[in-house]
Design a protein around this motif. Structure first.
Motif, PDB file in Angstrom:
ATOM      1  N   TRP A 288       7.049  39.119 -47.414  1.00 51.91           N
ATOM      2  CA  TRP A 288       8.444  39.518 -47.222  1.00 51.91           C
ATOM      3  C   TRP A 288       8.873  39.201 -45.790  1.00 51.91           C
ATOM      4  CZ3 TRP A 288       4.303  42.646 -48.067  1.00 51.91           C
ATOM      5  CH2 TRP A 288       3.918  43.515 -47.045  1.00 51.91           C
TER       6      TRP A 288
ATOM      7  N   LEU B  81       4.243  42.043 -61.753  1.00 42.36           N
ATOM      8  CA  LEU B  81       3.192  42.586 -60.882  1.00 42.36           C
ATOM      9  C   LEU B  81       2.095  43.262 -61.709  1.00 42.36           C
ATOM     10  CD1 LEU B  81       5.386  44.066 -58.014  1.00 42.36           C
ATOM     11  CD2 LEU B  81       3.591  42.357 -57.716  1.00 42.36           C
TER      12      LEU B  81
ATOM     13  N   TRP C 210      10.235  42.498 -61.911  1.00 43.44           N
ATOM     14  CA  TRP C 210       9.179  42.498 -60.898  1.00 43.44           C
ATOM     15  C   TRP C 210       8.032  43.421 -61.301  1.00 43.44           C
ATOM     16  CZ3 TRP C 210       8.478  40.283 -55.918  1.00 43.44           C
ATOM     17  CH2 TRP C 210       9.426  39.299 -55.603  1.00 43.44           C
TER      18      TRP C 210
ATOM     19  N   VAL D  99      11.754  38.444 -50.467  1.00 42.10           N
ATOM     20  CA  VAL D  99      10.404  38.747 -50.944  1.00 42.10           C
ATOM     21  C   VAL D  99       9.930  37.651 -51.882  1.00 42.10           C
ATOM     22  CG1 VAL D  99       8.941  40.453 -52.086  1.00 42.10           C
ATOM     23  CG2 VAL D  99      10.930  41.212 -50.764  1.00 42.10           C
TER      24      VAL D  99
ATOM     25  N   LEU E 187       6.657  36.342 -54.336  1.00 42.20           N
ATOM     26  CA  LEU E 187       5.461  36.758 -55.052  1.00 42.20           C
ATOM     27  C   LEU E 187       4.754  35.532 -55.605  1.00 42.20           C
ATOM     28  CD1 LEU E 187       3.635  38.950 -56.364  1.00 42.20           C
ATOM     29  CD2 LEU E 187       5.184  38.885 -58.335  1.00 42.20           C
TER      30      LEU E 187
ATOM     31  N   LEU F  80       1.887  38.939 -51.877  1.00 42.50           N
ATOM     32  CA  LEU F  80       3.300  39.268 -51.751  1.00 42.50           C
ATOM     33  C   LEU F  80       3.672  39.105 -50.284  1.00 42.50           C
ATOM     34  CD1 LEU F  80       5.551  40.650 -53.687  1.00 42.50           C
ATOM     35  CD2 LEU F  80       5.068  42.693 -52.349  1.00 42.50           C
TER      36      LEU F  80
END
Length: 546
Positions: free
Chosen positions: A72, A154, A150, A63, A65, A70
């Motif tokens: 994945w 975020l 995370w 993943v 960011l 985002l």
């Protein structure tokens, strides 16, 4: 070993080598594509902020960011199966579509806090045409340190969207349509506001004009936006209140002033043309998601005045048939709303008659940039333009600064009008037979053709003046008079005229009775609404007007 068996074994070995070479090439291409994607993001100042491993479903994913998205990609083992060997497209989620981030935990029955960390949940919206739906992306990782890193990053990135409200003033009209506004707010809107950490100050209105009186007194600088739950009349009341409050705060009673606060519209009425025009659909979840995501759309408004006295600000007005049918519907408030509309429509068509009036309008300028420089045209500027004046009998005159979409008219009453082009649509229907007028109304159910009649004029205007020449009829006639007309000769029933009688107007679904001329001016981008402009609405809805 026979020669055929040796050939088969050699073929199998060669096939296995070819499969390995093919898998290696695909792996190298996938790695190259990932490297190119990262390089492209870095070139656009979207370098990778975080990178980690999470499980999506039962599979582990790599993943990434960045500040805007985002991505994945499934992690494929060294010796993949045949299905895994094919190239895998990474999943993508734009952060602009995420409205909340939460840490997922495992909790026992009755446990209110704590619990083992399971990962991060991103609450977002997905688009189905014009409709927005709530969705969730689950990122599983049992490491508390990894998960909280995370979550914090975020949350910080999502908080950077400055247009998203944190505290809103909510007005709910409990009397709208089927009296479902409170239920709609509690079931569909409040949970999304809570999830997005949007605080609310709620007022449930008790009478007509209640929201206007509250807006004049409350401290608006405490809020990031205003939300109304109700029908078109309630929306118009809040828009009118926001512009009046802006004029008051700016000490500018003569000229309209744009409100500093945006308005969110949760549809809870019978037609909801304003909500449909800015959202494309009549859906409270879509409207609520536009609010929490901070989607802003500037919208034109009209000012309606008579003899230099401001009547109200709004989006649409109908004179003649539209006003007459609404006046009859208002007399039957005891009926269910759908039955009341049908009754008023049929009754007005049965007693269809034109109004003798003088219609004047200013054609809109072609250049929208020029209009933007003169958002509020002064009387001197209007005097320099040429008014077009016509005299005659009209069955219906409509002025609309928005497309006026609704489930009944999916293409809109004014399909050629946008939300913020500084002009309005003027649709004037001259005197004609009842059958031809009904044909014109039915055409609104199709994609085109409603303006292709010789008795229908459509203009793009910046101002309109309607000056009736005939005396206004009293639209409060008794039921006995209507029954008498239904029984016998309508010619024996005179048009009752009384002192104080006025012409009925339909202004944003509200009945307004005015005895004199009305001046309508368009003011470009006078208010900001939560939503997005509808370019083209795809709908299979059928028109139930006729």
């Amino acid at each position: 070993m026979s020669e055929p068996e040796e050939e088969l074994r050699e073929d199998a070995a060669e096939k296995k080598k070819r499969e390995k070479r093919s898998w290696r090439r695909k792996k190298e291409k996938r790695e190259q594509d990932e490297e190119e994607q990262v390089e492209q993001e870095e070139q656009h100042s979207e370098g990778v902020v975080l990178r980690g491993i999470f499980k999506l479903g039962k599979k582990s994913h790599d993943v990434l960011l960045t500040r805007t998205r985002l991505t994945w990609t499934p992690i494929i083992p060294e010796t993949p199966t045949a299905g895994e060997a094919c190239a895998v497209q990474p999943g993508v989620l734009l952060l602009q579509d995420v409205f909340a981030v939460k840490v997922k935990r495992r909790r026992g029955a009755g446990q209110q806090s704590g619990g083992a960390v399971l990962g991060v949940a991103l609450f977002c919206c997905r688009r189905r045409g014009r409709k927005l739906e709530e969705d969730t992306l689950q990122l599983h990782n049992a490491s508390a340190e990894h998960t909280h890193a995370w979550y914090n990053t975020l949350s910080e990135l999502i908080a950077g969207f400055s247009s998203r409200p944190r505290y809103v003033k909510v007005f709910i009209n409990p009397s709208s349509h089927k009296k479902e506004a409170v239920h709609i707010y509690r079931e569909h809107v409040a949970p999304l506001f809570k999830m997005a950490d949007v605080r609310t100050d709620i007022t449930v209105t008790e009478r007509k004009g209640h929201a206007l009186s509250v807006m004049k007194e409350c401290k608006l600088d405490e809020y990031d936006g205003v939300v109304c739950v109700g029908g078109d009349g309630f929306v118009a009341e809040l828009c009118h209140a926001l512009v009046l409050r802006a004029q008051l705060d700016a000490n500018s009673p003569e000229n309209p002033v744009k409100s500093s606060l945006p308005l969110g519209i949760i549809p809870a009425g019978s037609t909801d043309v304003v909500s449909c025009s800015v959202h494309g659909v009549r859906d409270p979840v879509t409207a609520a998601l536009h609010i929490v995501l901070g989607h802003l759309q500037d919208v034109d408004m009209c000012s309606f005045s008579s003899h230099d006295q401001l009547l109200r600000f709004g989006f649409s007005a109908m004179f003649g048939f539209g006003g007459q049918s609404l006046a009859r519907a208002e007399k039957k408030r005891w009926m269910p709303s759908s039955r009341r509309r049908e009754y008023a429509l049929v009754k007005t068509l049965a007693r269809l008659r034109p109004e003798d009036c003088q219609l004047s309008f200013l054609p809109a300028k072609r250049s929208t940039s020029e209009q933007a420089d003169h958002r509020d045209q002064s009387p001197d500027l209007e005097a320099e333009q040429t008014w077009v004046t016509k005299q005659g009998l009209y069955l219906s005159i409509s002025i609309m600064s928005i497309p006026c979409l609704s489930p009944h008219v999916p293409r809109g009453l004014a399909p050629n009008t946008s939300l913020a082009n500084g002009s309005a649509a003027l649709i004037a229907v001259g005197n004609t037979s009842r059958s031809e007028f009904i044909k014109h109304l039915k055409r609104y159910n199709s994609s085109s053709g409603q303006f292709s009649f010789s008795f229908v004029e459509a203009h793009t205007v910046s101002a309109v003046r309607i000056r009736p020449w005939s005396l206004p009829a009293a639209w409060s006639e008794e039921e006995s008079e209507e029954e008498e007309e239904e029984k016998g000769d309508p010619k024996t029933t005179p048009i009752i005229q009384s002192e104080g009688a006025a012409f009925p107007w339909n202004m944003d679904g509200e009945l307004v009775e005015i005895p004199n001329e009305v001046l309508v001016r368009v003011h470009q981008r006078l208010i900001t609404l939560y939503g997005e402009e509808v370019e083209e609405v795809e709908s299979n809805a059928s028109c139930s007007c006729i």
